[in-house]
Write a protein that holds these residues in place. Structure first.
Motif, short mmCIF file in Angstrom:
data_model
loop_
_atom_site.label_atom_id
_atom_site.label_comp_id
_atom_site.label_asym_id
_atom_site.label_seq_id
_atom_site.Cartn_x
_atom_site.Cartn_y
_atom_site.Cartn_z
N PHE A 1 11.88 86.28 -27.72
CA PHE A 1 11.79 84.88 -27.90
C PHE A 1 12.41 84.39 -29.25
CE2 PHE A 1 7.41 84.37 -25.64
CZ PHE A 1 8.30 84.43 -24.50
N ARG A 2 12.29 85.48 -30.44
CA ARG A 2 12.60 85.37 -31.67
C ARG A 2 14.09 85.85 -31.80
NH1 ARG A 2 7.44 87.90 -34.07
NH2 ARG A 2 6.51 85.83 -34.61
N GLU A 3 14.68 86.74 -31.06
CA GLU A 3 16.13 87.00 -31.02
C GLU A 3 17.22 86.04 -30.35
OE1 GLU A 3 15.71 90.90 -29.20
OE2 GLU A 3 14.99 92.04 -30.67
N THR A 4 16.41 85.44 -29.48
CA THR A 4 17.13 84.62 -28.61
C THR A 4 17.44 83.29 -29.42
OG1 THR A 4 15.46 83.83 -27.09
CG2 THR A 4 16.87 85.72 -26.51
N GLY A 5 16.41 83.22 -30.57
CA GLY A 5 16.42 81.85 -31.27
C GLY A 5 15.35 80.93 -30.51
N LEU A 6 14.86 81.31 -29.51
CA LEU A 6 13.91 80.45 -28.87
C LEU A 6 12.54 80.09 -29.58
CD1 LEU A 6 13.16 78.69 -26.21
CD2 LEU A 6 11.93 80.70 -25.33
N VAL A 7 12.15 81.04 -30.41
CA VAL A 7 11.30 80.93 -31.37
C VAL A 7 11.95 80.80 -32.64
CG1 VAL A 7 9.02 81.69 -32.72
CG2 VAL A 7 9.19 81.85 -30.23
N ASP A 8 11.93 79.52 -33.23
CA ASP A 8 12.91 79.51 -34.49
C ASP A 8 12.11 80.13 -35.83
OD1 ASP A 8 14.87 78.35 -36.18
OD2 ASP A 8 13.77 76.63 -36.66
N ARG A 9 10.78 79.79 -35.93
CA ARG A 9 10.16 80.26 -36.84
C ARG A 9 8.59 80.13 -36.86
NH1 ARG A 9 11.95 75.26 -37.87
NH2 ARG A 9 10.65 73.66 -38.79
N THR A 10 7.75 80.78 -37.59
CA THR A 10 6.13 80.71 -37.47
C THR A 10 5.87 79.99 -38.94
OG1 THR A 10 6.46 82.56 -36.12
CG2 THR A 10 4.21 81.96 -36.90
N VAL A 11 5.05 79.01 -38.53
CA VAL A 11 4.66 78.12 -39.84
C VAL A 11 3.24 77.83 -39.88
CG1 VAL A 11 6.97 77.43 -40.40
CG2 VAL A 11 5.53 75.81 -38.92
N ALA A 12 2.74 77.16 -40.85
CA ALA A 12 1.39 76.58 -40.82
C ALA A 12 1.61 75.10 -40.68
CB ALA A 12 0.58 76.94 -42.09
N VAL A 13 0.84 74.55 -40.12
CA VAL A 13 1.05 73.05 -40.00
C VAL A 13 -0.21 72.48 -40.59
CG1 VAL A 13 1.05 71.18 -38.43
CG2 VAL A 13 2.53 73.19 -37.72
N LEU A 14 0.24 71.80 -41.54
CA LEU A 14 -1.01 71.21 -42.44
C LEU A 14 -1.39 69.76 -41.79
CD1 LEU A 14 0.24 71.64 -46.21
CD2 LEU A 14 -1.14 73.09 -44.49
N ASP A 15 -2.77 69.39 -41.92
CA ASP A 15 -3.22 68.12 -41.36
C ASP A 15 -2.59 67.03 -42.52
OD1 ASP A 15 -5.29 65.80 -41.73
OD2 ASP A 15 -5.70 66.66 -39.70
N ALA A 16 -1.90 66.02 -42.39
CA ALA A 16 -1.33 65.01 -43.25
C ALA A 16 -2.50 64.35 -43.85
CB ALA A 16 -0.49 63.92 -42.30
N ARG A 17 -3.55 64.12 -43.15
CA ARG A 17 -4.68 63.32 -44.06
C ARG A 17 -5.35 64.17 -44.94
NH1 ARG A 17 -6.69 60.47 -38.61
NH2 ARG A 17 -6.11 62.48 -37.97
N ARG A 18 -5.65 65.34 -44.58
CA ARG A 18 -6.28 66.31 -45.45
C ARG A 18 -5.36 66.84 -46.46
NH1 ARG A 18 -9.09 69.13 -40.60
NH2 ARG A 18 -10.90 67.85 -40.50
N ALA A 19 -4.35 66.91 -46.46
CA ALA A 19 -3.25 67.05 -47.34
C ALA A 19 -2.85 66.14 -48.23
CB ALA A 19 -2.02 67.79 -46.75
N GLY A 20 -3.29 64.79 -48.03
CA GLY A 20 -3.04 63.63 -48.64
C GLY A 20 -1.59 62.98 -48.80
N ALA A 21 -0.84 63.23 -47.67
CA ALA A 21 0.46 63.17 -47.57
C ALA A 21 0.37 61.39 -46.87
CB ALA A 21 1.10 64.00 -46.59
N LEU A 22 1.31 60.86 -47.30
CA LEU A 22 1.76 59.57 -46.79
C LEU A 22 3.08 59.83 -45.94
CD1 LEU A 22 1.51 56.40 -46.70
CD2 LEU A 22 3.12 56.39 -48.28
N LEU A 23 3.11 59.36 -44.55
CA LEU A 23 4.05 59.64 -43.65
C LEU A 23 4.66 58.35 -43.39
CD1 LEU A 23 2.60 62.02 -41.03
CD2 LEU A 23 4.07 62.40 -42.94
N ALA A 24 6.09 58.22 -43.34
CA ALA A 24 6.84 56.92 -43.16
C ALA A 24 7.93 57.24 -42.17
CB ALA A 24 7.18 56.40 -44.32
#
Length: 158
Positions: free
Chosen positions: A46-69
């Motif tokens: 999956f990684r070699e073919t680019g199907l899996v682009d990257r592995t990341v931690a996804v933060l919860d916007a509310r808990r992180a205090g982020a304002l999304l627009a």
């Protein structure tokens, strides 16, 4: 790069990885009926073919205090060069979480992530108001991120 051929186990494994990539190879193997080494080989493919682009931690916007627009933008001129100039300008900002070229009345959807209204105003001015070739833009502040997922389908729904 063409999409790799996927079997039913690949689809199931990709779904599991999208929901929680911290599972061990053994735990994933138990869920799909493969040995840990077979799971690892598939993930590497999956990684070699680019199907899996990257592995990341996804933060919860509310808990992180982020304002999304969500911002909608329309350009003045439709040339490829003008689109590229606009994209380069917008993508230069680390506050741009997502950028989509879309059909319809608007040319782009831009998702901005900031730490509050004051920062949003400054970022929106720098990223959008000052963007080259911009005709107009509109902003919708996200009041409640009811559902935010990065999961993508890997096959049509049954």
């Amino acid at each position: 790069m063409p999409r790799p051929e996927l079997d039913d186990l690949d689809h199931t494994l990709l779904g599991l990885l999208q929901r929680d990539s911290t599972r061990t190879l053994a735990a994933l193997g138990e869920r799909v009926g493969l040995s840990p080494s077979a799971v690892q080989r598939r993930i590497e493919r999956f990684r070699e073919t680019g199907l899996v682009d990257r592995t990341v931690a996804v933060l919860d916007a509310r808990r992180a205090g982020a304002l999304l627009a969500v911002c909608l933008a329309t350009l003045d001129r439709e040339s490829r060069a003008e689109h590229e100039r606009f994209r380069a300008h917008v993508l230069a900002s680390s506050h741009v979480q997502q950028l989509y070229n879309v059909t319809g009345d608007w040319d782009y959807v831009v998702v901005l992530a900031t730490t509050g209204v004051d920062e949003h105003r400054a970022v929106a001015d720098a990223v959008l108001k000052d963007a080259p070739n911009l005709r107009r833009y509109s902003t919708m502040l996200v009041l409640d991120p009811v559902r935010a997922t990065l999961d993508l389908p890997t096959r049509p729904a049954p």
